[in-house]
Design an enzyme around this catalytic site. Structure first.
Site, PDB file in Angstrom:
ATOM      1  N   HIS A 103       0.855  -1.191   0.000  1.00 49.29           N
ATOM      2  CA  HIS A 103       0.000   0.000   0.000  1.00 49.29           C
ATOM      3  C   HIS A 103       0.886   1.235   0.000  1.00 49.29           C
ATOM      4  CE1 HIS A 103      -3.548  -2.418   0.801  1.00 49.29           C
ATOM      5  NE2 HIS A 103      -2.797  -3.097   1.663  1.00 49.29           N
ATOM      6  N   ARG A 110      -5.564   5.216   9.030  1.00 50.56           N
ATOM      7  CA  ARG A 110      -6.625   5.976   8.367  1.00 50.56           C
ATOM      8  C   ARG A 110      -8.010   5.597   8.929  1.00 50.56           C
ATOM      9  NH1 ARG A 110      -5.644   5.560   2.166  1.00 50.56           N
ATOM     10  NH2 ARG A 110      -7.299   7.147   2.215  1.00 50.56           N
TER      11      ARG A 110
HETATM   12  C1  DQA Z   1      -4.373   1.808  -0.876  1.00 58.04           C
HETATM   13  C2  DQA Z   1      -5.114   1.946   0.451  1.00 58.04           C
HETATM   14  C3  DQA Z   1      -6.571   1.528   0.294  1.00 58.04           C
HETATM   15  O1  DQA Z   1      -7.258   1.691   1.532  1.00 58.04           O
HETATM   16  C4  DQA Z   1      -7.259   2.392  -0.746  1.00 58.04           C
HETATM   17  O2  DQA Z   1      -8.585   1.937  -0.944  1.00 58.04           O
HETATM   18  C5  DQA Z   1      -6.514   2.496  -2.024  1.00 58.04           C
HETATM   19  C6  DQA Z   1      -5.061   2.562  -2.004  1.00 58.04           C
HETATM   20  C7  DQA Z   1      -2.936   2.359  -0.802  1.00 58.04           C
HETATM   21  O3  DQA Z   1      -2.135   2.025  -1.656  1.00 58.04           O
HETATM   22  O4  DQA Z   1      -2.623   3.129   0.114  1.00 58.04           O
HETATM   23  O5  DQA Z   1      -7.110   2.613  -3.098  1.00 58.04           O
HETATM   24  O6  DQA Z   1      -4.299   0.422  -1.217  1.00 58.04           O
END
Ligand code: DQA
Length: 145
Positions: A103, A110
């Site tokens: 991520h 968050r």
């Molecule tokens: C994400 C984190 C997720 O919660 C979010 O829905 C994303 C991006 C990240 O790369 O930080 O689309 O996967």
């Protein structure tokens, strides 16, 4: 050269302009360039794919499982609720093929709904919170098949 598949889920094609205060200003094309550069320095041939569709991601994971290709996966929002994606990942990792969940942001810091990952329990490991560097760390961390 060892092949690595990097799979990006929904909305990640909009990197660069999507909530840049959270996801940064590197767009998807620039991420592709970085991955190719980091990969070649590590002796890896990186293929990057992005889709907004859950079924497409699952299809790519099945192909990786059959070909024993290691995967770096940013499941994006599917992380938090897709049991179908989790089952595909479990099928791949249970064959001994590594899959690293990445991520850009740190979902744990968050909104509460982001604190659950259906993927972490079946992934080889998880790297989160370092922007595009999360992918670089994952490339470095990939264990041999
Ligand atoms: C994400 C984190 C997720 O919660 C979010 O829905 C994303 C991006 C990240 O790369 O930080 O689309 O996967």
């Amino acid at each position: 050269m060892r092949q690595v598949l990097v799979l990006n889920g929904p909305n990640l094609g909009r990197l660069g302009s999507r909530e840049p205060e959270i996801y940064g200003t590197v767009d998807h094309a620039a991420l592709a360039d970085l991955l190719a550069e980091w990969g070649s320095a590590l002796g890896l041939e990186v293929s990057l794919r992005q889709t907004d569709e859950e079924s497409r991601l699952i299809e790519w994971i099945h192909q990786a499982a059959d070909a024993a290709t290691p995967v770096i996966l940013n499941p994006a929002a599917f992380t938090h609720y897709s049991y179908a994606l989790r089952d595909a990942v479990a099928d791949l990792t249970s064959r001994g093929v590594p899959l690293i969940e990445v991520h850009l942001s740190n979902p744990a810091s968050r909104e509460p709904f982001r604190r659950n990952s259906t993927i972490s329990e079946v992934a080889t490991g998880t790297i989160a919170g370092f922007g595009p560097t999360s992918y670089h760390l994952a490339l470095q961390a990939l264990p041999p098949v």
